[in-house]
Scaffold this motif. Sequence first.
Motif, short mmCIF file in Angstrom:
data_model
loop_
_atom_site.label_atom_id
_atom_site.label_comp_id
_atom_site.label_asym_id
_atom_site.label_seq_id
_atom_site.Cartn_x
_atom_site.Cartn_y
_atom_site.Cartn_z
N THR A 220 0.83 -1.21 0.00
CA THR A 220 0.00 0.00 0.00
C THR A 220 0.86 1.26 0.00
O THR A 220 0.59 2.22 -0.73
N GLU A 221 1.93 1.24 0.80
CA GLU A 221 2.81 2.40 0.87
C GLU A 221 3.56 2.61 -0.45
O GLU A 221 3.71 3.74 -0.93
N ALA A 224 1.29 4.16 -2.91
CA ALA A 224 1.10 5.59 -2.66
C ALA A 224 2.25 6.40 -3.26
O ALA A 224 2.04 7.46 -3.86
N TYR A 228 2.15 9.14 -6.22
CA TYR A 228 2.76 10.45 -6.00
C TYR A 228 3.70 10.81 -7.15
O TYR A 228 3.66 11.93 -7.68
N SER A 273 -3.09 10.20 -0.35
CA SER A 273 -2.53 8.85 -0.20
C SER A 273 -1.13 8.91 0.41
O SER A 273 -0.80 8.13 1.31
N VAL A 274 -0.31 9.83 -0.08
CA VAL A 274 1.06 9.89 0.42
C VAL A 274 1.09 10.44 1.84
O VAL A 274 2.04 10.16 2.60
#
Length: 280
Positions: A220-221, A224, A228, A273-274
Amino acid sequence: MPFRNRLLAVGLAALLAGCVNLQAITTYAESAAGVTGSTDAARRWRDSDKKLGERRLDGDVCPIGYTGRLPQAQFDAAYDDAEKLHRAMSAYFTALGELASDHLPDVAKTAAPSLEGIKGAGAKVSPEEEAAVKGLFALLQRGLDAYRHKKLRDLMASSHDDVARVLGLMQKLADVYAEGLRGERIQAVAFVRCEIGQSDLGDRYLGRRELARVKMDYDTELSAIAGYKAALQKLASDHDRIRSALEMDRDAMTRTLKALAATAKELDKARDSVARLSGG
């Protein structure tokens, strides 16, 4: 002379009629300033070793952490540079938004008076003077738009190359952040697997669930950060589109600027998200 004045007035009216509402640029610039000003990905990268350490609890027997990692001071210094970069780019887009905004003086939002009150008081108002009053209010109401249009066009033309290069640099930094996160993911997954191997049979099912959760969190990270980076790429392209649109005729420019609304939502989504990378 009166005929010449009327001719000039007609020419001015035609010029002002070509003005367009630049509010779309202001709205877009707000989103651009938000995503470029975000330091969440950089902060997450800087604090990677700390995040890894937080996974290890009292009673855990397996080690966790990097080997051969650069001193934390170097990550801190790199973050300070990145933060200044983000602030500067965000300030640039904020300036664009302010320049394109429709914040006019209150008098510029007022309709021209009919002058009937003045005439009724006995003052003689010539047709030329009445036309001059209307022309002044028209200038305040719409002439400032033309002025902002020109200033905005000049600013974007002079800054375009630098903005494109800085946005390119920010994309390279996004790759660095993602690479660091992938390295951290390897360490975290190895730690969980080690702990599963040290547990009794009753804990291993929970351990496998924890392993799946850890992998999903990192995926998920990383997603993100990918979003970005894509937003930064889109922003570089849109900066060129806006710059070109300011050279177009009114109808073509209006269509181009309206299309920015959907992209602004994409930038907002990437920013949100970020932001979760650092718990924002």
